[in-house]
Write a protein that holds these residues in place. Structure first.
Motif, PDB file in Angstrom:
ATOM      1  N   MET A   1     -32.841  63.642  -9.327  1.00 49.64           N
ATOM      2  CA  MET A   1     -32.171  62.764 -10.239  1.00 49.64           C
ATOM      3  C   MET A   1     -32.370  61.335  -9.735  1.00 49.64           C
ATOM      4  SD  MET A   1     -28.238  62.869 -11.702  1.00 49.64           S
ATOM      5  CE  MET A   1     -27.687  63.865 -10.394  1.00 49.64           C
ATOM      6  N   HIS A   2     -32.667  60.439 -10.680  1.00 48.45           N
ATOM      7  CA  HIS A   2     -32.927  59.045 -10.317  1.00 48.45           C
ATOM      8  C   HIS A   2     -31.791  58.109 -10.706  1.00 48.45           C
ATOM      9  CE1 HIS A   2     -36.995  60.067  -9.218  1.00 48.45           C
ATOM     10  NE2 HIS A   2     -37.072  60.751 -10.342  1.00 48.45           N
ATOM     11  N   SER A   3     -30.983  58.502 -11.697  1.00 50.68           N
ATOM     12  CA  SER A   3     -29.846  57.698 -12.120  1.00 50.68           C
ATOM     13  C   SER A   3     -28.843  58.622 -12.812  1.00 50.68           C
ATOM     14  CB  SER A   3     -30.278  56.574 -13.063  1.00 50.68           C
ATOM     15  OG  SER A   3     -30.884  57.104 -14.211  1.00 50.68           O
ATOM     16  N   LEU A   4     -27.661  58.091 -13.071  1.00 44.00           N
ATOM     17  CA  LEU A   4     -26.585  58.885 -13.641  1.00 44.00           C
ATOM     18  C   LEU A   4     -26.033  58.171 -14.861  1.00 44.00           C
ATOM     19  CD1 LEU A   4     -24.672  61.338 -13.207  1.00 44.00           C
ATOM     20  CD2 LEU A   4     -23.290  59.854 -11.778  1.00 44.00           C
ATOM     21  N   ILE A   5     -25.958  58.864 -15.984  1.00 45.14           N
ATOM     22  CA  ILE A   5     -25.357  58.324 -17.204  1.00 45.14           C
ATOM     23  C   ILE A   5     -24.098  59.126 -17.485  1.00 45.14           C
ATOM     24  CG2 ILE A   5     -25.612  57.941 -19.676  1.00 45.14           C
ATOM     25  CD1 ILE A   5     -28.650  57.772 -19.186  1.00 45.14           C
ATOM     26  N   LEU A   6     -22.986  58.437 -17.558  1.00 44.03           N
ATOM     27  CA  LEU A   6     -21.707  59.079 -17.822  1.00 44.03           C
ATOM     28  C   LEU A   6     -21.252  58.638 -19.207  1.00 44.03           C
ATOM     29  CD1 LEU A   6     -19.621  60.899 -16.487  1.00 44.03           C
ATOM     30  CD2 LEU A   6     -18.566  58.860 -15.532  1.00 44.03           C
ATOM     31  N   ASP A   7     -21.294  59.561 -20.159  1.00 42.97           N
ATOM     32  CA  ASP A   7     -20.971  59.257 -21.551  1.00 42.97           C
ATOM     33  C   ASP A   7     -19.508  59.608 -21.820  1.00 42.97           C
ATOM     34  OD1 ASP A   7     -20.831  58.845 -24.261  1.00 42.97           O
ATOM     35  OD2 ASP A   7     -22.563  60.103 -24.750  1.00 42.97           O
ATOM     36  N   LEU A   8     -18.677  58.596 -21.909  1.00 45.91           N
ATOM     37  CA  LEU A   8     -17.251  58.781 -22.163  1.00 45.91           C
ATOM     38  C   LEU A   8     -16.863  58.345 -23.575  1.00 45.91           C
ATOM     39  CD1 LEU A   8     -15.971  57.414 -18.739  1.00 45.91           C
ATOM     40  CD2 LEU A   8     -16.184  59.803 -19.436  1.00 45.91           C
ATOM     41  N   ARG A   9     -17.848  58.121 -24.420  1.00 43.27           N
ATOM     42  CA  ARG A   9     -17.573  57.698 -25.795  1.00 43.27           C
ATOM     43  C   ARG A   9     -16.809  58.791 -26.531  1.00 43.27           C
ATOM     44  NH1 ARG A   9     -23.542  56.418 -27.557  1.00 43.27           N
ATOM     45  NH2 ARG A   9     -23.714  58.390 -26.460  1.00 43.27           N
ATOM     46  N   GLY A  10     -15.758  58.390 -27.226  1.00 45.64           N
ATOM     47  CA  GLY A  10     -14.978  59.326 -28.020  1.00 45.64           C
ATOM     48  C   GLY A  10     -14.101  60.247 -27.198  1.00 45.64           C
ATOM     49  N   ASN A  11     -14.049  60.054 -25.898  1.00 41.41           N
ATOM     50  CA  ASN A  11     -13.234  60.904 -25.036  1.00 41.41           C
ATOM     51  C   ASN A  11     -11.828  60.325 -25.004  1.00 41.41           C
ATOM     52  OD1 ASN A  11     -12.013  62.350 -22.946  1.00 41.41           O
ATOM     53  ND2 ASN A  11     -13.972  62.635 -21.919  1.00 41.41           N
ATOM     54  N   GLY A  12     -10.937  60.921 -25.752  1.00 41.35           N
ATOM     55  CA  GLY A  12      -9.594  60.388 -25.918  1.00 41.35           C
ATOM     56  C   GLY A  12      -8.541  61.053 -25.059  1.00 41.35           C
ATOM     57  N   GLY A  13      -8.924  61.654 -23.977  1.00 39.12           N
ATOM     58  CA  GLY A  13      -7.900  62.315 -23.168  1.00 39.12           C
ATOM     59  C   GLY A  13      -8.440  62.801 -21.857  1.00 39.12           C
ATOM     60  N   GLY A  14      -7.976  63.965 -21.477  1.00 40.59           N
ATOM     61  CA  GLY A  14      -8.414  64.559 -20.231  1.00 40.59           C
ATOM     62  C   GLY A  14      -7.290  64.612 -19.216  1.00 40.59           C
ATOM     63  N   PHE A  15      -7.577  65.252 -18.114  1.00 39.81           N
ATOM     64  CA  PHE A  15      -6.613  65.404 -17.043  1.00 39.81           C
ATOM     65  C   PHE A  15      -6.950  64.431 -15.919  1.00 39.81           C
ATOM     66  CE2 PHE A  15      -6.722  69.542 -19.157  1.00 39.81           C
ATOM     67  CZ  PHE A  15      -5.370  69.715 -19.428  1.00 39.81           C
ATOM     68  N   VAL A  16      -5.937  63.814 -15.361  1.00 37.63           N
ATOM     69  CA  VAL A  16      -6.139  62.819 -14.316  1.00 37.63           C
ATOM     70  C   VAL A  16      -6.812  63.430 -13.094  1.00 37.63           C
ATOM     71  CG1 VAL A  16      -4.969  61.212 -12.760  1.00 37.63           C
ATOM     72  CG2 VAL A  16      -4.245  61.401 -15.128  1.00 37.63           C
ATOM     73  N   ASN A  17      -6.415  64.629 -12.707  1.00 35.09           N
ATOM     74  CA  ASN A  17      -7.040  65.286 -11.546  1.00 35.09           C
ATOM     75  C   ASN A  17      -8.526  65.501 -11.768  1.00 35.09           C
ATOM     76  OD1 ASN A  17      -4.702  65.401 -10.042  1.00 35.09           O
ATOM     77  ND2 ASN A  17      -4.153  67.441 -10.754  1.00 35.09           N
TER      78      ASN A  17
END
Length: 90
Positions: free
Chosen positions: A1-17
């Motif tokens: 892997m040469h780079s990391l893309i983190l797509d958080l678009r439209g992510n309206g929640g989740g758990f803090v942990n």
């Protein structure tokens, strides 16, 4: 892997942990990731691990107006810790 893309678009929640667990993959050095506090809850501080497997990889964060809650914490941690990244808003 040469780079990391983190797509958080439209992510309206989740758990803090879970957000902290993901952040620990690309933020190391026992840095403070984020602090949560409220009126009735005890303050909770989340720290990175000593080493992060993807700490040296270039990071791109994709966010939009619907990136909220734990996803916001995850998106904000690298910025607050001055970890180089590219924020790609809509």
């Amino acid at each position: 892997m040469h780079s990391l893309i983190l797509d958080l678009r439209g992510n309206g929640g989740g758990f803090v942990n879970e957000a902290a667990g993901i952040a620990k993959e690309f933020i190391g050095g026992n840095a403070k990731l984020f602090t949560l506090s409220g009126r009735s809850a005890k303050e909770a501080i989340y720290y990175a691990n000593e080493t992060a497997p993807f700490e040296k990889l270039p990071l791109i964060l994709l966010v939009d107006a619907w990136t909220t809650s734990a996803s916001e914490l995850l998106a904000g941690a690298p910025r607050d810790l001055h970890r180089p990244f590219i924020l790609a808003p809509p």
